[in-house]
Design an enzyme around this catalytic site. Structure first.
Site, PDB file in Angstrom:
ATOM      1  N   SER A 194       0.835  -1.234   0.005  1.00 34.56           N
ATOM      2  CA  SER A 194       0.048  -0.003   0.086  1.00 34.56           C
ATOM      3  C   SER A 194       0.707   1.193   0.008  1.00 34.56           C
ATOM      4  CB  SER A 194      -1.014   0.063   1.380  1.00 34.56           C
ATOM      5  OG  SER A 194      -1.435   0.881   1.454  1.00 34.56           O
ATOM      6  N   TYR A 231      -1.803  -0.831  10.742  1.00 37.17           N
ATOM      7  CA  TYR A 231      -1.809  -1.331   9.264  1.00 37.17           C
ATOM      8  C   TYR A 231      -0.544  -0.764   8.276  1.00 37.17           C
ATOM      9  CZ  TYR A 231      -3.312  -1.684   4.276  1.00 37.17           C
ATOM     10  OH  TYR A 231      -3.342  -1.650   2.852  1.00 37.17           O
TER      11      TYR A 231
HETATM   12  N1  LIG Z   1      -8.748  -1.120  -0.928  1.00 39.20           N
HETATM   13  C1  LIG Z   1      -7.935  -0.234  -0.481  1.00 39.20           C
HETATM   14  O1  LIG Z   1      -7.986   1.102  -0.363  1.00 39.20           O
HETATM   15  C2  LIG Z   1      -6.484  -0.876  -0.667  1.00 39.20           C
HETATM   16  C3  LIG Z   1      -5.090   0.228  -0.723  1.00 39.20           C
HETATM   17  C4  LIG Z   1      -4.228  -0.233  -0.458  1.00 39.20           C
HETATM   18  C5  LIG Z   1      -3.802  -1.642  -0.571  1.00 39.20           C
HETATM   19  N2  LIG Z   1      -4.571  -2.527  -0.377  1.00 39.20           N
HETATM   20  C6  LIG Z   1      -4.152  -3.787  -0.112  1.00 39.20           C
HETATM   21  O2  LIG Z   1      -4.915  -4.792  -1.227  1.00 39.20           O
HETATM   22  C7  LIG Z   1      -4.986  -5.780  -0.954  1.00 39.20           C
HETATM   23  C8  LIG Z   1      -6.433  -6.295  -1.172  1.00 39.20           C
HETATM   24  O3  LIG Z   1      -7.249  -5.397  -0.426  1.00 39.20           O
HETATM   25  P1  LIG Z   1      -8.958  -5.365  -0.930  1.00 39.20           P
HETATM   26  O4  LIG Z   1      -9.004  -3.868  -1.101  1.00 39.20           O
HETATM   27  O5  LIG Z   1      -9.162  -6.098  -1.993  1.00 39.20           O
HETATM   28  O6  LIG Z   1      -9.598  -5.636   0.244  1.00 39.20           O
HETATM   29  P2  LIG Z   1     -11.020  -6.593   0.547  1.00 39.20           P
HETATM   30  O7  LIG Z   1     -11.937  -6.309  -0.507  1.00 39.20           O
HETATM   31  O8  LIG Z   1     -11.273  -6.377   2.044  1.00 39.20           O
HETATM   32  O9  LIG Z   1     -10.428  -8.146   0.145  1.00 39.20           O
HETATM   33  C9  LIG Z   1      -9.407  -8.665   1.327  1.00 39.20           C
HETATM   34  C10 LIG Z   1      -9.432 -10.213   0.894  1.00 39.20           C
HETATM   35  O10 LIG Z   1      -8.498 -10.752   1.478  1.00 39.20           O
HETATM   36  C11 LIG Z   1      -9.119 -12.027   2.081  1.00 39.20           C
HETATM   37  N3  LIG Z   1      -8.749 -12.251   3.483  1.00 39.20           N
HETATM   38  C12 LIG Z   1      -8.822 -11.595   4.456  1.00 39.20           C
HETATM   39  N4  LIG Z   1      -8.243 -12.005   5.448  1.00 39.20           N
HETATM   40  C13 LIG Z   1      -7.844 -13.336   5.177  1.00 39.20           C
HETATM   41  C14 LIG Z   1      -7.342 -14.465   6.012  1.00 39.20           C
HETATM   42  N5  LIG Z   1      -7.158 -14.446   7.172  1.00 39.20           N
HETATM   43  N6  LIG Z   1      -7.260 -15.616   5.150  1.00 39.20           N
HETATM   44  C15 LIG Z   1      -7.421 -15.653   3.819  1.00 39.20           C
HETATM   45  N7  LIG Z   1      -7.799 -14.722   3.194  1.00 39.20           N
HETATM   46  C16 LIG Z   1      -8.310 -13.477   3.694  1.00 39.20           C
HETATM   47  C17 LIG Z   1     -10.612 -11.654   1.887  1.00 39.20           C
HETATM   48  O11 LIG Z   1     -11.258 -13.102   1.659  1.00 39.20           O
HETATM   49  P3  LIG Z   1     -11.978 -13.880   3.089  1.00 39.20           P
HETATM   50  O12 LIG Z   1     -12.718 -12.666   3.652  1.00 39.20           O
HETATM   51  O13 LIG Z   1     -13.035 -14.653   2.022  1.00 39.20           O
HETATM   52  O14 LIG Z   1     -11.248 -14.548   3.856  1.00 39.20           O
HETATM   53  C18 LIG Z   1     -10.618 -10.924   0.770  1.00 39.20           C
HETATM   54  O15 LIG Z   1     -10.718 -11.896  -0.551  1.00 39.20           O
HETATM   55  C19 LIG Z   1      -4.697  -5.870   0.599  1.00 39.20           C
HETATM   56  O16 LIG Z   1      -3.430  -6.384   0.774  1.00 39.20           O
HETATM   57  C20 LIG Z   1      -4.774  -4.541   0.962  1.00 39.20           C
HETATM   58  O17 LIG Z   1      -3.988  -4.084   2.085  1.00 39.20           O
HETATM   59  C21 LIG Z   1      -5.902  -2.072  -0.568  1.00 39.20           C
END
Ligand SMILES: NC(=O)c1ccc[n+]([C@@H]2O[C@H](COP(=O)([O-])OP(=O)(O)OC[C@H]3O[C@@H](n4cnc5c(N)ncnc54)[C@H](OP(=O)(O)O)[C@@H]3O)[C@@H](O)[C@H]2O)c1
Length: 256
Positions: free
Chosen positions: A135, A149
């Protein structure tokens, strides 16, 4: 991309799901992992030839099981994307031991287990590509309540760069990449520990499809360090080059 076996953790929604669908359209064979099997099945419906493995990926044995299942099915893994992640909404002054543990489990340990699970295979083939989704907050702590985080993504970035160093001479064809998005319009904000604002409602949020496209480009042309928007790198350089970081930080929190 055609026929490449691409493991994507956190593939049941958000960026991981978008990436799975994108690489599938390009002819790759995605292996999808997350906790919710039903949600994974929904994503897999749009990904020809997808394999799904459900499990909590903060548990080392479950991450190892993903590598095992992918190899049993396809005999090889070309790319492994550590995308599992979770935010937090709590300032430093209120963080508990449990908060820290959860941030380390979701954002550091899950990725470390992924790196360690696939590395022996990559080493035996002398090639492979590991991508850790970080991130911009892993470089610049823009948001006070993202505290642990942000720290966990700094930790992840250091591990990623350290692995690159470890492999640079001995395994020059194993690529290790950090991909850093800014705000992305997913359920991330709502899924954060202690809740919070919906990332989809934030101004200038990037779409998950756009981020998926950048990750796919990184797979096609491996690079060590990638921002999902060009301006983010500029912002990071501005922060670290500032003679007065405090003045910049005060600007961010100024009431508007
Ligand atoms: N969205 C943003 O603004 C943003 C910005 C910068 C970076 N990121 C990074 O991008 C990545 C994806 O984020 P996103 O925005 O797609 O978030 P999200 O919509 O909350 O999705 C998170 C994913 O991770 C899985 N997950 C969470 N905890 C888990 C666990 N203990 N075991 C297995 N799977 C797990 C969830 O699936 P289940 O619930 O089915 O397990 C889901 O598929 C992350 O690393 C996040 O830090 C996001």
């Amino acid at each position: 991309m055609k026929d490449q076996v691409i493991v994507i953790t956190g593939a049941s929604e958000g960026i991981g799901a978008a990436l799975a669908k994108h690489v599938s359209r390009l002819g790759a064979l995605p292996v999808l992992a997350a906790r919710r099997e039903a949600a994974l099945n929904q994503v897999a419906k749009e990904c020809l030839g997808a394999l799904i493995i459900a499990g909590d990926l903060t548990v080392r044995a479950n991450v190892e099981a993903v590598a095992k299942a992918a190899l049993a099915q396809h005999r090889r893994i070309d790319v492994w994307v550590n995308n599992v992640g979770r935010g937090i909404s709590r300032p430093v002054s209120e963080l508990t031991d449990e908060d820290l543990q959860q941030m380390l489990d979701a954002n550091v340990k899950s990725a470390l287990y992924g790196m360690q699970a696939v590395l022996p295979h990559f080493k035996s083939r002398g090639q492979g590509h590991l991508i850790n989704v970080s991130s911009v907050l892993g470089r610049v702590p823009y948001v006070a309540v993202r505290s642990a985080y942000s720290a966990s993504k700094h930790f992840l970035n250091a591990l990623t760069a350290s692995l690159r160093l470890e492999l640079a001479l001995s395994h020059p064809h194993i690529h290790v990449s950090t991909v850093s998005p800014g705000v992305v319009a997913t359920g991330f904000g709502l899924n954060a520990l202690h809740g919070g604002v919906d990332s989809r409602a934030l101004p200038r949020a990037q779409s998950a499809d756009d981020v998926a496209r950048v990750i796919a480009e990184t797979i096609a042309t491996p690079k060590a360090d990638v921002y999902t928007r060009r301006e983010y790198q500029q912002q990071v350089m501005e922060y670290f080059g500032a003679t007065d970081m405090g003045a910049l930080e005060r600007e961010w929190v100024k009431p508007r």
